[in-house]
Scaffold this active site. Structure first.
Site, PDB file in Angstrom:
ATOM      1  N   HIS A  67       0.833  -1.204   0.000  1.00 24.19           N
ATOM      2  CA  HIS A  67       0.000   0.000   0.000  1.00 24.19           C
ATOM      3  C   HIS A  67       0.869   1.256   0.000  1.00 24.19           C
ATOM      4  O   HIS A  67       0.585   2.232  -0.704  1.00 24.19           O
ATOM      5  CB  HIS A  67      -0.918  -0.032   1.232  1.00 24.19           C
ATOM      6  N   GLU A  70       2.242   1.772  -3.432  1.00 22.51           N
ATOM      7  CA  GLU A  70       1.196   2.330  -4.306  1.00 22.51           C
ATOM      8  C   GLU A  70       1.147   3.851  -4.171  1.00 22.51           C
ATOM      9  O   GLU A  70       1.043   4.579  -5.166  1.00 22.51           O
ATOM     10  CB  GLU A  70      -0.148   1.716  -3.937  1.00 22.51           C
ATOM     11  N   HIS A  71       1.213   4.350  -2.944  1.00 23.78           N
ATOM     12  CA  HIS A  71       1.152   5.796  -2.711  1.00 23.78           C
ATOM     13  C   HIS A  71       2.342   6.531  -3.327  1.00 23.78           C
ATOM     14  O   HIS A  71       2.175   7.529  -4.025  1.00 23.78           O
ATOM     15  CB  HIS A  71       1.118   6.076  -1.199  1.00 23.78           C
ATOM     16  N   GLU A 143      -3.885   8.274   8.027  1.00 25.29           N
ATOM     17  CA  GLU A 143      -4.895   7.411   7.406  1.00 25.29           C
ATOM     18  C   GLU A 143      -5.219   6.226   8.309  1.00 25.29           C
ATOM     19  O   GLU A 143      -6.385   5.857   8.472  1.00 25.29           O
ATOM     20  CB  GLU A 143      -4.378   6.929   6.047  1.00 25.29           C
TER      21      GLU A 143
END
Length: 429
Positions: A67, A70-71, A143
């Site tokens: 993840h 991905e960012h 987040e």
């Protein structure tokens, strides 16, 4: 190139594996305006243990790294953000990370050929700096803190954690604050060069485009780039026992009335095609009893044990299969006891052939509906291709499922494979 025509659905699918290993799937729909593309890699939140390309020793990376990667892939040299570039083109862009894949997507009507080339370029141009990593650690930590306050996600993750003992499905895709802080630029490059090789990736484009023009662009784009032959990726998946880790657990949380969840674990199966078909059968079993027209659902509703928040969800990630049931209730203990007793006694129930046929027809209808959108076809291929199944094979698989095949799954449900989790309202001080 392989060309398959599906006259029943008025579809033609073009597939080609390029010399660098990239699988390209093109589905032209000239009567549509929009085009949708996903560039994906078979790398997700559960891929934590592997031997990096060019190395000899196994590494176990911090949870959340897929993840995180991905960012940061949106960050380009010179402070350019790839998402802003797409915005300037009039193209909608986004990305996602699941337990077994990461995808970068674009959709639009104008400038799509240019956008597709940029999609291929930015995903294949990693640029990680210590500053980018540090900044992103702060963003993802925020987040995570927001995410932890969301009860339905909390219960979903806790059920996975209590279902799986060793499998990395027990780790949240987004990671934890502690593990995110451990991620380094070196970790990101190790993961990127191992899993973002074209031979581990897939490009799917659906919509109003010319196949020859798009294939030429894709081939020319990839031909300009050099990729070393990395061979097969060496991943490590720990042994996973049949039993769940914890049978029941509860906590106080941010809810007004109790939220309960239940998970049932099925045995791991390395034959991915078989496991996918088993998941379809399991979905039909749950639909038979727990959909809003199901006998058990209606009974629970009449007894005021559930409300419209009640839902079920199939968890299929490569060789691992389980399902969750969750919902808000004012009688958490009664509901969980009722569900466990009901599930363990399903094997004693008699099934109705006509209702089963209706469920098969509903599944066929849902498939027809899904292929009437570019997103439905693209995501359909994305989800199913991992399991060695063609998207348009799905209706035949459903048609071939027999009543006894579906209900034979009930024999696998017992106390050893069930875990429950409850989030109760916080007690007033």
């Amino acid at each position: 190139m392989i060309v398959k025509e599906y006259k029943k659905y008025n579809e033609i699918v073009y597939k080609k594996t390029l010399s660098n290993g990239l699988e390209v799937i093109l589905v032209p729909k000239r009567d549509f305006q929009k085009i949708f593309a996903v560039f994906s890699t078979n790398f997700g939140g559960m891929d934590l243990a592997f031997i990096p390309v060019g190395k000899k020793n196994k590494v176990i990376q911090p949870s959340g790294i897929a993840h995180f990667l991905e960012h940061v892939l949106f960050k380009m040299p010179g402070g350019i953000d790839a998402m802003q570039v797409f915005d300037d083109m009039g193209i909608n862009s986004n990305a996602f990370t699941s337990y077994d894949k990461t995808g970068y997507l674009i959709r639009g009507t104008e400038n799509f050929l240019e956008a597709l080339e940029y999609l291929l370029d930015y995903v294949q141009m990693p640029y990680f700096t210590d500053k980018i990593v540090k900044t992103e650690q702060g963003i993802i930590t925020e987040e995570i803190n927001m995410y932890l306050d969301e009860p339905t996600m909390r219960i979903y993750n806790k059920l996975l954690e209590n279902t799986y003992k060793n499998c990395y499905l027990k780790k949240d895709v987004i990671g934890t604050e502690e593990e995110i802080k451990r991620i380094t630029k070196t970790d990101l490059y190790n993961a990127y060069y191992t899993f973002y090789h074209p031979s581990n990736m897939r490009l799917i484009v659906t919509g109003n485009f010319d196949v020859d023009e798009y294939l030429e662009l894709i081939q020319n784009n990839q031909a300009k780039k050099t990729f070393k032959n990395i061979g097969s990726i060496k991943r490590f998946e720990p042994y996973e026992p049949k039993k769940v880790v914890v049978t029941e657990e509860s906590e106080e949380g941010n809810v007004n009335i109790p939220l309960v969840g239940l998970s049932v674990k099925f045995e791991e199966n390395k034959n991915l095609r078989e496991q996918y078909i088993k998941a379809l059968k399991l979905s039909m079993l749950l639909e038979y009893y727990f959909s809003n027209s199901g006998e058990i659902y209606e009974k629970l509703l009449d007894q005021e044990l559930i409300n419209r928040s009640f839902s079920y969800y199939i968890n299929l990630h490569k060789s691992y299969l389980s399902f969750h049931i969750a919902g808000y209730t004012r009688k958490p203990e009664v509901l969980l006891n009722t569900l466990q007793t009901t599930l363990k006694n399903l094997k004693r129930r008699k099934a109705n052939e006509e209702r089963f046929k209706m469920i098969k027809r509903m599944n066929q209808g849902a498939f027809i509906k899904s292929i009437n959108s570019v997103e439905g076809i693209t995501y359909g291929y994305l989800d199913i291709a991992t399991y060695g199944i063609d998207l348009f094979e799905y209706p035949k698989i459903i048609n071939d499922v027999k009543l006894e095949d579906v209900f034979s799954l009930t024999a696998e449900i017992n106390s050893d494979v069930i875990t429950t989790y409850t989030i109760n309202p916080k007690k007033s001080k």
